[in-house]
Design a protein around this motif. Structure first.
Motif, mmCIF file in Angstrom:
data_model
loop_
_atom_site.group_PDB
_atom_site.id
_atom_site.type_symbol
_atom_site.label_atom_id
_atom_site.label_comp_id
_atom_site.label_asym_id
_atom_site.label_seq_id
_atom_site.Cartn_x
_atom_site.Cartn_y
_atom_site.Cartn_z
ATOM 1 N N UNK A 112 0.928 -1.104 0.054
ATOM 2 C CA UNK A 112 -0.036 0.158 0.133
ATOM 3 C C UNK A 112 0.798 1.342 -0.123
ATOM 4 N N UNK A 113 1.882 1.466 0.952
ATOM 5 C CA UNK A 113 2.754 2.511 0.929
ATOM 6 C C UNK A 113 3.390 2.670 -0.482
ATOM 7 N N UNK A 114 3.953 1.579 -0.877
ATOM 8 C CA UNK A 114 4.737 1.675 -2.284
ATOM 9 C C UNK A 114 3.811 2.294 -3.336
ATOM 10 N N UNK A 115 2.849 1.439 -3.534
ATOM 11 C CA UNK A 115 1.712 2.175 -4.520
ATOM 12 C C UNK A 115 1.470 3.683 -4.414
ATOM 13 N N UNK A 116 1.149 4.083 -3.379
ATOM 14 C CA UNK A 116 1.084 5.476 -2.726
ATOM 15 C C UNK A 116 1.918 6.349 -3.194
ATOM 16 N N UNK A 117 3.189 5.715 -2.908
ATOM 17 C CA UNK A 117 4.414 6.669 -3.337
ATOM 18 C C UNK A 117 4.750 6.896 -4.756
ATOM 19 N N UNK A 126 -6.054 -4.576 -7.415
ATOM 20 C CA UNK A 126 -5.615 -4.421 -5.834
ATOM 21 C C UNK A 126 -4.933 -2.924 -5.859
ATOM 22 N N UNK A 127 -4.145 -2.740 -6.770
ATOM 23 C CA UNK A 127 -3.741 -1.384 -6.985
ATOM 24 C C UNK A 127 -4.554 -0.411 -7.285
ATOM 25 N N UNK A 128 -5.728 -0.542 -8.114
ATOM 26 C CA UNK A 128 -6.658 0.313 -8.378
ATOM 27 C C UNK A 128 -7.563 0.500 -6.970
ATOM 28 N N UNK A 129 -7.727 -0.542 -6.268
ATOM 29 C CA UNK A 129 -8.208 -0.348 -5.045
ATOM 30 C C UNK A 129 -7.758 0.665 -3.955
#
Length: 138
Positions: free
Chosen positions: A5-10, A38-41
């Motif tokens: 989650x942190x990596x996707x948001x960054x 999952x990335x989209x969510x």
């Protein structure tokens, strides 16, 4: 899952023109196996808009952000009082909106233009804003 989650948001924050599919692809390159959905969510839950809505920079925005580094050059053709045709090589500095005349010649050649450009580069190496300075202010 917190790490993902942190990596996707960054990745989304640092690369505003990347959509969820691009972020998913970059995660795969990094060895992080997660579904594109999952990335989209994750992006939806964080309230991050789709890439097309985040990356709305205009040409004017680009010019403003790059003005210190942008130069435009062109030739002007003029005729003197004696009737001689002269070619003037001018550079416009976007940041300061100033025009610098690099030279004028009656016989325009590639060698002359190359030398004028080299002279300009030498002036630019003296430091940022050299073109914006007035004569004698150096």
């Amino acid at each position: 899952m917190r790490f993902v989650r942190l990596l996707v948001l960054r990745l989304a924050r640092e690369n505003s023109n990347w959509g969820y599919r691009r972020i998913h692809g970059e995660l795969l390159v990094l060895g992080v196996r997660v579904a594109a959905s999952t990335v989209w969510e994750i992006l939806q839950e964080a309230g991050i808009d789709p890439a097309s809505e985040r990356a709305t920079s205009t040409w004017a925005d680009f010019l403003r952000s790059q003005a210190d580094a942008l130069l435009a050059c062109d030739f002007l053709e003029t005729v003197t009082l004696s009737g001689a045709r002269m070619y003037v090589f001018a550079v416009i500095e976007h940041a300061g909106r100033r025009i610098r005349i690099l030279g004028a010649t009656a016989h325009l050649t590639a060698r002359w233009v190359t030398q004028a450009a080299k002279n300009l580069v030498m002036d630019l190496e003296d430091g940022p804003g050299v073109l914006a300075q007035t004569p004698g202010s150096k």
